[in-house]
Design a protein around this motif. Sequence first.
Motif, PDB file in Angstrom:
ATOM      1  N   VAL A 178     -57.571  -8.064   1.827  1.00  0.00           N
ATOM      2  CA  VAL A 178     -58.034  -6.750   2.125  1.00  0.00           C
ATOM      3  C   VAL A 178     -59.415  -6.665   1.209  1.00  0.00           C
ATOM      4  CG1 VAL A 178     -57.459  -4.138   1.922  1.00  0.00           C
ATOM      5  CG2 VAL A 178     -55.694  -6.011   2.195  1.00  0.00           C
ATOM      6  N   GLU A 179     -59.524  -6.980   0.173  1.00  0.00           N
ATOM      7  CA  GLU A 179     -60.714  -6.556  -0.646  1.00  0.00           C
ATOM      8  C   GLU A 179     -61.896  -7.734   0.115  1.00  0.00           C
ATOM      9  OE1 GLU A 179     -61.477  -5.139  -3.239  1.00  0.00           O
ATOM     10  OE2 GLU A 179     -59.684  -4.328  -4.069  1.00  0.00           O
ATOM     11  N   LEU A 224     -58.732 -22.068  -3.558  1.00  0.00           N
ATOM     12  CA  LEU A 224     -59.098 -21.096  -4.472  1.00  0.00           C
ATOM     13  C   LEU A 224     -58.009 -20.219  -5.065  1.00  0.00           C
ATOM     14  CD1 LEU A 224     -61.845 -20.100  -5.925  1.00  0.00           C
ATOM     15  CD2 LEU A 224     -62.257 -18.442  -3.901  1.00  0.00           C
ATOM     16  N   GLY A 225     -57.001 -20.096  -4.325  1.00  0.00           N
ATOM     17  CA  GLY A 225     -55.699 -19.491  -4.571  1.00  0.00           C
ATOM     18  C   GLY A 225     -55.819 -17.823  -4.472  1.00  0.00           C
ATOM     19  N   LEU A 226     -56.458 -17.512  -3.466  1.00  0.00           N
ATOM     20  CA  LEU A 226     -56.547 -15.968  -3.064  1.00  0.00           C
ATOM     21  C   LEU A 226     -55.117 -15.526  -2.451  1.00  0.00           C
ATOM     22  CD1 LEU A 226     -60.285 -15.259  -2.065  1.00  0.00           C
ATOM     23  CD2 LEU A 226     -59.398 -15.293  -4.294  1.00  0.00           C
ATOM     24  N   ASP A 227     -54.918 -14.347  -2.447  1.00  0.00           N
ATOM     25  CA  ASP A 227     -53.403 -13.774  -1.711  1.00  0.00           C
ATOM     26  C   ASP A 227     -53.969 -12.705  -0.873  1.00  0.00           C
ATOM     27  OD1 ASP A 227     -53.893 -11.554  -3.471  1.00  0.00           O
ATOM     28  OD2 ASP A 227     -52.405 -12.432  -4.837  1.00  0.00           O
ATOM     29  N   LEU A 262     -53.471  -9.496  -0.901  1.00  0.00           N
ATOM     30  CA  LEU A 262     -54.247  -8.467  -1.618  1.00  0.00           C
ATOM     31  C   LEU A 262     -55.783  -8.637  -1.582  1.00  0.00           C
ATOM     32  CD1 LEU A 262     -52.281  -7.088  -4.478  1.00  0.00           C
ATOM     33  CD2 LEU A 262     -53.078  -5.676  -2.388  1.00  0.00           C
ATOM     34  N   ASP A 263     -56.105 -10.126  -1.912  1.00  0.00           N
ATOM     35  CA  ASP A 263     -57.585 -10.354  -1.805  1.00  0.00           C
ATOM     36  C   ASP A 263     -58.126 -10.214  -0.323  1.00  0.00           C
ATOM     37  OD1 ASP A 263     -57.803 -11.165  -4.700  1.00  0.00           O
ATOM     38  OD2 ASP A 263     -56.675 -12.840  -4.209  1.00  0.00           O
ATOM     39  N   GLN A 269     -68.118  -6.307   4.273  1.00  0.00           N
ATOM     40  CA  GLN A 269     -68.678  -5.009   4.964  1.00  0.00           C
ATOM     41  C   GLN A 269     -69.793  -4.563   4.037  1.00  0.00           C
ATOM     42  OE1 GLN A 269     -66.158  -2.472   6.653  1.00  0.00           O
ATOM     43  NE2 GLN A 269     -67.645  -0.741   7.132  1.00  0.00           N
ATOM     44  N   ARG A 298     -56.364 -10.457 -13.605  1.00  0.00           N
ATOM     45  CA  ARG A 298     -57.700  -9.926 -12.929  1.00  0.00           C
ATOM     46  C   ARG A 298     -57.626  -8.746 -11.844  1.00  0.00           C
ATOM     47  NH1 ARG A 298     -58.426 -12.153  -7.493  1.00  0.00           N
ATOM     48  NH2 ARG A 298     -56.372 -13.003  -6.739  1.00  0.00           N
ATOM     49  N   ARG A 299     -56.714  -8.233 -12.000  1.00  0.00           N
ATOM     50  CA  ARG A 299     -56.654  -7.007 -11.029  1.00  0.00           C
ATOM     51  C   ARG A 299     -56.243  -5.877 -11.923  1.00  0.00           C
ATOM     52  NH1 ARG A 299     -53.568  -9.830  -6.900  1.00  0.00           N
ATOM     53  NH2 ARG A 299     -54.872 -10.695  -5.314  1.00  0.00           N
ATOM     54  N   ASN A 347     -62.854 -10.476  -9.548  1.00  0.00           N
ATOM     55  CA  ASN A 347     -62.688 -10.709 -11.133  1.00  0.00           C
ATOM     56  C   ASN A 347     -62.179 -12.393 -11.297  1.00  0.00           C
ATOM     57  OD1 ASN A 347     -63.601  -8.432 -11.845  1.00  0.00           O
ATOM     58  ND2 ASN A 347     -61.546  -7.412 -11.425  1.00  0.00           N
ATOM     59  N   LEU A 348     -62.802 -13.209 -10.432  1.00  0.00           N
ATOM     60  CA  LEU A 348     -62.128 -14.584 -11.022  1.00  0.00           C
ATOM     61  C   LEU A 348     -62.910 -15.053 -12.084  1.00  0.00           C
ATOM     62  CD1 LEU A 348     -62.401 -15.894  -7.152  1.00  0.00           C
ATOM     63  CD2 LEU A 348     -60.429 -15.261  -8.389  1.00  0.00           C
ATOM     64  N   ILE A 408     -63.415  -6.072   2.563  1.00  0.00           N
ATOM     65  CA  ILE A 408     -64.432  -4.595   2.137  1.00  0.00           C
ATOM     66  C   ILE A 408     -65.621  -5.475   1.467  1.00  0.00           C
ATOM     67  CG2 ILE A 408     -64.655  -2.977   0.070  1.00  0.00           C
ATOM     68  CD1 ILE A 408     -61.669  -2.626   0.688  1.00  0.00           C
TER      69      ILE A 408
END
Lengths: 348, 83
Positions: B44-45, B36-39, B41-42, B51, A58-59, B16-17, B48
């Motif tokens: 930081v995204e 949801l399993g975000l980490d 790096l997500d 914002q 996905r990244r 991009n899920l 953004i």
Amino acid sequence: MRMAIQGVGVTGGFGCGVDALTSALHRGEPIVGEVDGVPAYQAAIEGLGDFVPKRALRRIDHFSKMTLFGAFMALKDTGLSDVDRSRMGVVIATGYGTLQTTFKFLDSYLDFGYACSSPTHFSNSVHNAAAAHVSMQMQATAPSLTVTQFEMSVSSALLSAQQWLAEGRVDQVLFGAVDESCEVLRYCRKEFFGDGEQGPLRPANFSEQSAIAGEGAAFFVLAAETQPAAYGYIDEVILGNHATCPVKLPISDELIVGADGHQACGQWYQEALKGREFAAYAPFYGSFPAAAGFDLAVAAVSLRDQTLYTSPGADAGGRLLPRKLDQQGLTCLKFGGGGEYGLIRCSS
Amino acid sequence: MSVKEKLKQVLIEDLNLEDVEPDEITDDMALFGEGLGLDSLDAVELVIIVQKHFGVEIKDMVESRPIFESINTLAAYIEANQP
């Protein structure tokens, strides 16, 4: 040092996999798709999910996905999918790099300022990102490198692969030629070349612009000459400039030229070939700097089959009937607009 | 479209899920780790995304941890701070 071609993996306008390329060669008819009403070649990546879990992708951007897909297919083609890859190097040749991501990153910077620029876009736009994705996904922990020298990227990168094998730094090199197309590129090409981008692509018509934007990934598993080769060997790679030191074409080899409908390069082919018969396969995959890797893939398949296939498209000068190679060598020749050339000699 | 609905939509698109549908993200589901399993790096995204799409700035990543717990907490923060 000769390099053994042990496996091939390709995705491009003709489809994905060596079988799709071989089918296109057998059919001998040009293949072209369409994007936004303009002729274009696009590479499929749908099969990548067979090699990498969807969530892990996905990244990863389109360029790196094509790269991974080509690399995994090449590895599968060798039957080496489950072996230790700690001494396998990764070398990637690209003329444009990650165009889509680079423009997305620049767009977000211009539209929203640096504070809103995506870190994922930035990390994917780093030049060696695709090679790094391959190394990580495959646990290929030997060196990885990306080489960009526009039209000469493939020949230049092959020299690095050859050097690594000669030095014994690696036992194998996963070598890939990758380029992607995007909206900005298609816009630029339309501005530069106008109707010349409407097709059909006529590689043997050196005096007119007929290039059509393409994209794709062509991968090879390369090893030292002492190793078995499923597709023949790369004997020699030469970089030069025809304007300052004219290219010497091997007399007995059959020729595959990278002519792709770019008028600026056409004059050099005309001058170097001097009426000599040649084959050109750009109508299968389109026009982009790394297409020289696809010419090499065609050479590899031709050596495997001991057949020189018909050039797609029946335009003047370039069409050949399929014929047996009779153990002859095959030379791939690619010119850039300034007379620079890359010559790759292959044999069984 | 409500803030929560828009949040779910942009999370799926920008992160991009591809294997997640908006209605699979419940309002109280944990966004990170289990859920949801975000980490990281997500995260930081996500700053953004908030914002860019909602005009709300999240300046302190440490203080933002409670904000990022779920769609409920994130939507509440956006609604309270939207210009």
